[in-house]
Design an enzyme around this catalytic site. Structure first.
Site, PDB file in Angstrom:
ATOM      1  NE  ARG A   1     -10.912   7.693  -2.593  1.00 56.54           N
ATOM      2  CZ  ARG A   1     -11.201   6.666  -1.823  1.00 56.54           C
ATOM      3  NH1 ARG A   1     -10.231   5.931  -1.318  1.00 56.54           N
ATOM      4  NH2 ARG A   1     -12.451   6.361  -1.554  1.00 56.54           N
TER       5      ARG A   1
ATOM      6  CG  ASP B   1      -9.682  -3.083  -4.324  1.00 57.05           C
ATOM      7  OD1 ASP B   1     -10.403  -4.093  -4.258  1.00 57.05           O
ATOM      8  OD2 ASP B   1      -9.386  -2.386  -3.342  1.00 57.05           O
TER       9      ASP B   1
ATOM     10  CE1 TYR C   1     -13.112  -7.652   1.815  1.00 55.29           C
ATOM     11  CE2 TYR C   1     -11.521  -9.217   0.946  1.00 55.29           C
ATOM     12  CZ  TYR C   1     -11.827  -8.159   1.775  1.00 55.29           C
ATOM     13  OH  TYR C   1     -10.861  -7.601   2.567  1.00 55.29           O
TER      14      TYR C   1
ATOM     15  NE  ARG D   1      -4.108  -1.735   2.269  1.00 58.54           N
ATOM     16  CZ  ARG D   1      -4.373  -2.230   3.485  1.00 58.54           C
ATOM     17  NH1 ARG D   1      -3.862  -1.679   4.566  1.00 58.54           N
ATOM     18  NH2 ARG D   1      -5.164  -3.267   3.606  1.00 58.54           N
TER      19      ARG D   1
ATOM     20  NE  ARG E   1      -7.034   4.300   3.235  1.00 54.18           N
ATOM     21  CZ  ARG E   1      -7.816   3.615   4.064  1.00 54.18           C
ATOM     22  NH1 ARG E   1      -9.059   4.025   4.279  1.00 54.18           N
ATOM     23  NH2 ARG E   1      -7.376   2.543   4.683  1.00 54.18           N
TER      24      ARG E   1
END
Length: 354
Positions: free
Chosen positions: A40, A77, A154, A27, A31
């Site tokens: 973003r 992703d 998921y 990552r 963020r």
């Protein structure tokens, strides 16, 4: 394609000599970086960012402008495959991924197509080729996918889960349906990763984020078996270069020997397993990647540097180590602490390769 100016990451994965231990962060484009948040916002939302190859390239390269990293990882992703299978991926602010459709019954599984990468995930391939071009040989590019078991969690739960009640009920009650789902996912992942390799990825990583939630017997039957199928189906040499494969099961320390047997080049290990212990268990069969607790990055630069030194000492001298965090960097980490981490590896690790 330009020749690689820095190939120590690929060399370490293949257990070849390097001048220092290579380093990257899971990552690393994300963020915690203000420039990522700005891009973003420009894209509008997360999936729009993933599907815009120019912006996906921009955020992939952002951490390389800040830190002396030895690899770039495709910005995407893990849930792009279920989305391509028709489940309708979306993200609620602050809630994580959700699907419009869930997979709970035998008919749900039977109706699922195997993902067609070229037709349904062309935006990912376009991002890979764009990033590879823009890197211009600076560092290697890593492609990736989620593991079949992790993707299944998921798809069956419909979102992130703490107890996995629906997916584990399916696994225990109707294992034949679960195996059908996992096989479709394995075939989809093989096509997806091979597509990334043809588009320019120079190494690939399989993220088995939720494999560690399984019992010993269930892990081998429902997770490792399908990662074996993927490893067997991957392109391992392309354009005259070997394409290393990294297998990462979070919480998978008890299965290192079994994981080392399936033919991957390297294993990612989280922070719950000691690096030296892992090395003694797998010997020279695979390289090892990891494994600093991401939360160490909340501490002072001095503490971060000491922990880097401890892990380097634990692994010991010689090649076959890629330094990384034991999972993805947290969003509230100060970028200057990430810098302290990367620079500590760069400065301290040469002594282990004399």
């Amino acid at each position: 394609m330009s020749a690689l100016k820095n190939d120590r990451f690929l060399r370490a994965l293949l257990r070849q000599p390097v001048d220092r231990t290579p380093v990257w962060m899971m990552r690393q484009a994300g963020r915690y970086l203000p420039e990522y948040k700005a891009t973003r916002a420009q894209a509008g939302d997360f999936m729009s960012l993933c599907k815009n190859h120019e912006l996906a390239c921009e955020v992939t390269l952002q951490p390389l402008e800040r830190f002396p990293l030895d690899a770039a990882i495709l910005f995407s992703d893990i849930l792009t495959i279920p989305d391509a299978m028709g489940l309708g991926l979306y993200f609620e602010t602050g809630e994580g991924p959700r699907f419009h459709k869930v997979v709970r019954t035998e008919k749900d599984v039977a109706d699922l197509p195997i993902a067609n990468t070229e037709a349904d995930l062309g935006y990912v391939l376009k991002a890979v080729s764009t990033i590879r071009h823009e890197l211009n040989g600076r560092v290697p590019l890593i492609g990736f996918s989620g593991s079949p078991w992790t993707l299944a969690t998921y798809m069956v739960e419909g979102e992130s889960s703490k107890d996995f009640r629906h997916v584990k009920a399916m696994m225990y009650d109707t294992p034949e349906i679960m195996h059908e789902l996992l096989n479709k996912l394995a075939l989809s992942v093989i096509d997806y990763l091979n597509g990334q390799i043809k588009a320019g990825a120079q190494a690939v990583q399989i993220f088995d984020t939720w494999g560690g939630s399984l019992s010993d017997v269930a892990y081998r039957e429902f997770s490792l078996k399908y990662m074996q199928q993927i490893v067997d189906g991957l392109i391992r040499e392309f354009d005259g270069q070997k394409i290393p494969v990294i297998l990462f099961t979070k919480g998978g320390g008890q299965w290192l020997e079994a994981m080392a047997d399936i033919g991957a080049d390297a294993l990612g290990i989280d922070w719950t397993t000691d690096m030296g212990n892992a090395r003694s268990r797998v010997g020279d069969r695979v390289a090892l990647q990891g494994n600093m607790d991401p939360s160490v990055l909340y501490a002072s630069p001095k503490t971060i540097r000491a922990e880097v030194k401890r892990i380097l000492d634990s692994y010991g001298s010689g090649s076959g180590q890629v330094f990384n965090l034991g999972h993805g960097i947290h969003q509230f980490v100060d970028p200057e602490n990430a810098r302290a981490f990367v620079e500590a590896v760069v400065e301290l690790s040469a002594d282990y390769h004399l």
